[in-house]
Design a protein around this motif. Sequence first.
Motif, PDB file in Angstrom:
ATOM      1  N   GLY A  42      10.793   1.585   9.191  1.00  0.00           N
ATOM      2  CA  GLY A  42      11.521   0.362   8.878  1.00  0.00           C
ATOM      3  C   GLY A  42      12.500   0.620   7.752  1.00  0.00           C
ATOM      4  O   GLY A  42      13.646   1.004   7.965  1.00  0.00           O
ATOM      5  N   CYS A  43      12.017   0.440   6.537  1.00  0.00           N
ATOM      6  CA  CYS A  43      12.901   0.503   5.366  1.00  0.00           C
ATOM      7  C   CYS A  43      13.228   1.923   4.915  1.00  0.00           C
ATOM      8  O   CYS A  43      14.225   2.148   4.243  1.00  0.00           O
ATOM      9  N   GLU A  44      12.343   2.847   5.215  1.00  0.00           N
ATOM     10  CA  GLU A  44      12.485   4.252   4.795  1.00  0.00           C
ATOM     11  C   GLU A  44      12.456   4.441   3.276  1.00  0.00           C
ATOM     12  O   GLU A  44      12.898   5.473   2.785  1.00  0.00           O
ATOM     13  N   HIS A  45      11.986   3.450   2.533  1.00  0.00           N
ATOM     14  CA  HIS A  45      11.809   3.697   1.102  1.00  0.00           C
ATOM     15  C   HIS A  45      10.575   3.011   0.530  1.00  0.00           C
ATOM     16  O   HIS A  45      10.577   2.565  -0.611  1.00  0.00           O
ATOM     17  N   GLY A  46       9.511   2.980   1.317  1.00  0.00           N
ATOM     18  CA  GLY A  46       8.216   2.603   0.766  1.00  0.00           C
ATOM     19  C   GLY A  46       7.937   1.125   0.608  1.00  0.00           C
ATOM     20  O   GLY A  46       6.965   0.753  -0.040  1.00  0.00           O
ATOM     21  N   VAL A  47       8.744   0.274   1.206  1.00  0.00           N
ATOM     22  CA  VAL A  47       8.592  -1.162   0.967  1.00  0.00           C
ATOM     23  C   VAL A  47       7.880  -1.894   2.110  1.00  0.00           C
ATOM     24  O   VAL A  47       7.064  -2.782   1.870  1.00  0.00           O
ATOM     25  N   CYS A  48       8.155  -1.543   3.362  1.00  0.00           N
ATOM     26  CA  CYS A  48       7.746  -2.411   4.473  1.00  0.00           C
ATOM     27  C   CYS A  48       6.384  -2.088   5.093  1.00  0.00           C
ATOM     28  O   CYS A  48       5.782  -2.937   5.726  1.00  0.00           O
ATOM     29  N   GLY A  49       5.899  -0.873   4.949  1.00  0.00           N
ATOM     30  CA  GLY A  49       4.588  -0.522   5.480  1.00  0.00           C
ATOM     31  C   GLY A  49       4.551  -0.169   6.958  1.00  0.00           C
ATOM     32  O   GLY A  49       3.484   0.143   7.494  1.00  0.00           O
ATOM     33  N   ALA A  50       5.700  -0.195   7.634  1.00  0.00           N
ATOM     34  CA  ALA A  50       5.705   0.092   9.077  1.00  0.00           C
ATOM     35  C   ALA A  50       5.244   1.519   9.381  1.00  0.00           C
ATOM     36  O   ALA A  50       4.751   1.804  10.465  1.00  0.00           O
ATOM     37  N   CYS A  51       5.406   2.410   8.418  1.00  0.00           N
ATOM     38  CA  CYS A  51       5.146   3.840   8.625  1.00  0.00           C
ATOM     39  C   CYS A  51       3.754   4.269   8.178  1.00  0.00           C
ATOM     40  O   CYS A  51       3.484   5.463   8.058  1.00  0.00           O
ATOM     41  N   THR A  52       2.879   3.297   7.929  1.00  0.00           N
ATOM     42  CA  THR A  52       1.567   3.591   7.340  1.00  0.00           C
ATOM     43  C   THR A  52       0.726   4.535   8.215  1.00  0.00           C
ATOM     44  O   THR A  52       0.562   4.296   9.411  1.00  0.00           O
ATOM     45  N   VAL A  53       0.202   5.577   7.589  1.00  0.00           N
ATOM     46  CA  VAL A  53      -0.735   6.503   8.245  1.00  0.00           C
ATOM     47  C   VAL A  53      -1.810   6.864   7.232  1.00  0.00           C
ATOM     48  O   VAL A  53      -1.736   6.449   6.072  1.00  0.00           O
ATOM     49  N   ARG A  54      -2.805   7.636   7.651  1.00  0.00           N
ATOM     50  CA  ARG A  54      -3.824   8.101   6.713  1.00  0.00           C
ATOM     51  C   ARG A  54      -3.695   9.604   6.526  1.00  0.00           C
ATOM     52  O   ARG A  54      -3.543  10.347   7.498  1.00  0.00           O
ATOM     53  N   VAL A  55      -3.783  10.028   5.275  1.00  0.00           N
ATOM     54  CA  VAL A  55      -3.795  11.458   4.957  1.00  0.00           C
ATOM     55  C   VAL A  55      -5.039  11.725   4.120  1.00  0.00           C
ATOM     56  O   VAL A  55      -5.234  11.098   3.076  1.00  0.00           O
ATOM     57  N   ASN A  56      -5.878  12.606   4.615  1.00  0.00           N
ATOM     58  CA  ASN A  56      -7.162  12.893   3.955  1.00  0.00           C
ATOM     59  C   ASN A  56      -7.928  11.607   3.640  1.00  0.00           C
ATOM     60  O   ASN A  56      -8.506  11.450   2.559  1.00  0.00           O
ATOM     61  N   GLY A  57      -7.890  10.690   4.604  1.00  0.00           N
ATOM     62  CA  GLY A  57      -8.656   9.454   4.484  1.00  0.00           C
ATOM     63  C   GLY A  57      -7.994   8.358   3.679  1.00  0.00           C
ATOM     64  O   GLY A  57      -8.501   7.235   3.621  1.00  0.00           O
ATOM     65  N   GLU A  58      -6.871   8.638   3.046  1.00  0.00           N
ATOM     66  CA  GLU A  58      -6.179   7.641   2.233  1.00  0.00           C
ATOM     67  C   GLU A  58      -4.973   7.090   2.987  1.00  0.00           C
ATOM     68  O   GLU A  58      -4.213   7.862   3.598  1.00  0.00           O
ATOM     69  N   VAL A  59      -4.792   5.785   2.917  1.00  0.00           N
ATOM     70  CA  VAL A  59      -3.610   5.169   3.530  1.00  0.00           C
ATOM     71  C   VAL A  59      -2.377   5.507   2.693  1.00  0.00           C
ATOM     72  O   VAL A  59      -2.382   5.346   1.477  1.00  0.00           O
ATOM     73  N   VAL A  60      -1.345   6.008   3.362  1.00  0.00           N
ATOM     74  CA  VAL A  60      -0.104   6.386   2.662  1.00  0.00           C
ATOM     75  C   VAL A  60       1.103   5.874   3.457  1.00  0.00           C
ATOM     76  O   VAL A  60       0.988   5.521   4.628  1.00  0.00           O
ATOM     77  N   ARG A  61       2.239   5.878   2.793  1.00  0.00           N
ATOM     78  CA  ARG A  61       3.518   5.583   3.433  1.00  0.00           C
ATOM     79  C   ARG A  61       4.076   6.881   4.017  1.00  0.00           C
ATOM     80  O   ARG A  61       4.412   7.806   3.272  1.00  0.00           O
TER      81      ARG A  61
END
Length: 159
Positions: A42-61
């Motif tokens: 979406g925003c490509e700068h950490g604001v909208c959350g559309a790109c949310t995935v998990r890395v090593n169990g933690e939710v990240v942008r």
Amino acid sequence: MRHAYDISLTVNGEAMTAHVEARKSLVDFLREDLSLTGSHVGCEHGVCGACTVRVNGEVVRGCLMLAVQCDGASVETIEGLSDTGEIADLQDAFEKRNALQCGYCTPGMLLTAQELLANDTAPSRDHIREHISGNYCRCTGYHAIVDAVEAVAQARAGK
Ligand code: FES
Ligand code: FES
């Protein structure tokens, strides 16, 4: 100067190696190189959350991380969580309660909701709203999303 790197990582439980451009974001790597298009941009700068995935169990942008930073990491996407059935109840609740319309925010919303429910088995509606406040939805007005997450929290608690 090197502009691409070899990395080894696990994506949705599958070990792999990849040759990635130094500047490529994690979400672009997942979408373009692995065809895992469930994570949106979406925003490509950490604001909208559309790109949310998990890395090593933690939710990240996924737009704020570079793919090369995932060398040695375990990455999980909406496809992986769907395949394992981990969020099947959340997906059902979103559908039944009309908590999605265009669906653009939904993968990120589901991962964020799952993160909340893993840490708080009985969240208040205010806490649900606060927790998903970093995930923008242009369609639903959020009410139905809060309803769905609350219903799943109660169902998981056996209420
Ligand atoms: Fe990553 Fe908006 S695309 S937060
Ligand atoms: Fe369209 Fe959330 S359902 S942005």
